[in-house]
Design an enzyme around this catalytic site. Structure first.
Site, PDB file in Angstrom:
ATOM      1  N   LYS A 112       0.864  -1.253   0.095  1.00  0.00           N
ATOM      2  CA  LYS A 112       0.004  -0.035   0.002  1.00  0.00           C
ATOM      3  C   LYS A 112       0.926   1.219   0.012  1.00  0.00           C
ATOM      4  O   LYS A 112       0.374   2.451  -0.355  1.00  0.00           O
ATOM      5  CB  LYS A 112      -0.931   0.042   1.225  1.00  0.00           C
ATOM      6  CG  LYS A 112      -2.060  -1.032   0.755  1.00  0.00           C
ATOM      7  CD  LYS A 112      -2.878  -1.253   2.053  1.00  0.00           C
ATOM      8  CE  LYS A 112      -4.339  -2.353   1.762  1.00  0.00           C
ATOM      9  NZ  LYS A 112      -3.675  -3.460   1.911  1.00  0.00           N
TER      10      LYS A 112
HETATM   11  C1  PLP Z   1      -4.109  -4.558   1.257  1.00  0.00           C
HETATM   12  C2  PLP Z   1      -3.345  -5.846   1.267  1.00  0.00           C
HETATM   13  C3  PLP Z   1      -3.690  -6.781   0.212  1.00  0.00           C
HETATM   14  C4  PLP Z   1      -5.131  -6.970  -0.441  1.00  0.00           C
HETATM   15  O1  PLP Z   1      -5.014  -5.843  -1.600  1.00  0.00           O
HETATM   16  P1  PLP Z   1      -6.427  -5.336  -2.152  1.00  0.00           P
HETATM   17  O2  PLP Z   1      -5.959  -4.343  -3.057  1.00  0.00           O
HETATM   18  O3  PLP Z   1      -7.286  -4.986  -1.308  1.00  0.00           O
HETATM   19  O4  PLP Z   1      -6.768  -6.624  -3.217  1.00  0.00           O
HETATM   20  C5  PLP Z   1      -2.877  -8.102   0.016  1.00  0.00           C
HETATM   21  N1  PLP Z   1      -1.666  -8.072   0.787  1.00  0.00           N
HETATM   22  C6  PLP Z   1      -1.595  -7.302   1.862  1.00  0.00           C
HETATM   23  C7  PLP Z   1      -0.125  -7.541   2.592  1.00  0.00           C
HETATM   24  C8  PLP Z   1      -2.176  -6.103   1.942  1.00  0.00           C
HETATM   25  O5  PLP Z   1      -1.945  -5.203   2.825  1.00  0.00           O
END
Ligand code: PLP
Length: 468
Positions: A112
């Protein structure tokens, strides 16, 4: 470039408005009026660029002239300067055709950061030009909060307030939020559950006078700019593996469907992606949809990959809109039915169109541990549980043509989930040096009851103090 709502009842907007608004006022999600498309020569010209420049080149068409290229490039450079790897998003080969695209070298060790480090700077840039300020408000059960805080710390035009359930996040997760001592960062520990935190945030957004007074905004995963900022790393990986002449498959461990939607968008832009693979844990609604057109909500169950413990994947609405031929009325109806009944009635042709591009796979906790152990044994690689789900999905759903490499999005650093990794491999991955003293750092947070008036009063007093 203008943006339209998937539900068709909101006026088209420019990039800046979409960035600041998040959700459209009709409850829909913003999507580009038309997808920019790059030809083979244009893709080739992007090969070998530093990541910040590649990102600026790919994102720039989506800004529709709201930012000049050099302005945007300055922001991407600043956003990625703090990443711990010189490639920003390195591609690591794990097997003959298996690659991990490591998206976790940012400040909070999860993917993120790639989008949010840019988003914080985009907010600041746009708000400074408008002479405005905002307060980002959100609730977190762990990871999203720290990524948002790291993105907004020290931004001049942004305050950020994050609610977390007191005592119900891991120590590392809490400390990643509460040890950020910047004056524009407020951490509130609520005496309640994550749902209580979410209800408080929702209530504050619904309180129109309070929302206007505090200039509340959100950075949740439905914000279009977050999706746009996730497209470039798929391009970086595909170009490194021979695109546009050679196709790749992409496997993404999925929760809200944001990250895999960005891969789909890269394909819409002309990148040769042979297959989009969706990895799920036991919360397998997307895998059930792709296997049997069964998009029905079940209770969320906890798993070793908590960032994917989600039943309703909010970004799916963007894909649905395209599957339904961009029919906003049909999208709105389908989403209303889904909300009312817990089942999404996707028409058969639209489902078939989805299965032509996407494959789904789900893995339980035992399978996840076995997958972590497998890559440790075979490649000496430590994968976190989310990445492991993606790697397993990539193996299970790889295209028959062995010449197509499978790129798995490695979404978290193994040190973020040390217990699972240690259980599977006997090795406890250490935190990177920049975070090694996390447990010794000073924390700042405020504990409040699960009470709307108390939280609103606190925010007002905090805002007054900042204005003084
Ligand atoms: C947020 C997150 C996901 C999922 O991502 P999306 O965009 O919501 O599909 C997968 N792995 C980790 C480590 C995350 O922090």
């Amino acid at each position: 470039m203008r943006y339209i709502s998937t539900r068709g009842e909101a006026a088209p907007r420019g990039f800046e408005d979409v960035l600041l608004a998040g959700l459209a006022e009709d409850g829909g999600l913003f999507v580009p009026e038309a997808w920019p498309r790059l030809g083979a020569a244009e893709w080739r010209a992007l090969r070998g660029l530093p990541y910040a420049e590649l990102a600026a080149r790919i994102i720039h068409p989506f800004t529709g002239g709201a930012l000049g290229f050099e302005e945007l490039h300055a922001l991407t450079r600043a956003a990625y300067a703090g990443f711990r790897h010189p490639a920003t998003v390195p591609l690591v080969q794990l097997g003959p055709r298996d690659f991990a695209l490591e998206l976790f070298h940012g400040p909070t060790l999860a993917f993120k950061d790639v989008a949010l480090q840019l988003l914080g700077r985009l907010f600041d840039h746009v708000l400074a030009r408008r002479g405005e300020r905002i307060t980002i408000l959100g609730a977190t059960s762990g990871d999203t909060g720290s990524a948002a805080i790291e993105a907004c710390r020290d931004r001049a035009a942004v305050d950020i307030v994050i609610l977390h359930p007191r005592g119900r996040t891991s120590e590392v997760q809490r400390r990643q939020m509460t040890t950020v001592l910047a004056p524009n960062v407020v951490n509130i520990a609520i005496e309640g559950s994550f749902d209580d935190c979410q209800d408080l945030v929702k209530a504050m957004f619904m309180d129109a006078p309070f929302r206007a007074e505090m200039r509340l905004a959100a950075v949740n995963s439905i914000n279009w700019a977050r999706i746009a900022a996730q497209i470039p790393y798929y391009a970086a990986a595909a170009l490194a593996l021979g695109a546009p002449e050679r196709a790749v498959a992409v496997s993404v461990p999925t929760g809200n469907f944001g990250n895999v939607l960005a891969a789909w968008a890269a394909k819409r832009m002309g990148l040769p992606i042979a297959r989009l693979i969706v990895g799920a844990n036991r919360n397998d609604i997307l895998a059930r949809f792709l296997a049997a057109n069964d998009m029905s909500v079940r209770a969320v169950e906890p798993s070793l990959s908590p960032s994917m413990d989600i039943q309703v994947s909010s970004n799916f609405e963007r894909l649905l809109f395209e599957l339904l031929g961009r029919d906003a009325a049909a999208t709105a109806r389908t989403m209303r039915d889904f909300r009312a009944t817990g089942r999404m009635p996707v028409p058969d042709p639209a489902w078939r169109a989805a299965t032509a591009e996407f494959a789904g796979f789900s893995l339980d906790d035992a399978g996840t541990l076995a997958e972590i152990a497998r890559w440790h044994r075979e490649a000496g690689y430590l994968a976190d549980p989310h990445t492991a789900v993606g790697l397993a999905a990539g193996r299970a759903c790889a295209p028959a043509d062995r010449g197509v490499p499978v790129v798995t999005a490695a979404t978290a650093h193994p040190a973020k989930f040390p217990e699972a990794v240690e259980r599977a491999t006997g090795q406890r991955p250490p935190l990177p040096p920049a975070l090694a003293d996390l447990h010794a750092r000073e924390e700042r947070l405020c504990v409040l009851p699960n009470d709307l008036a108390a939280v609103q009063g606190f925010l007002r007093r905090h805002a007054l103090r900042n204005a003084a």
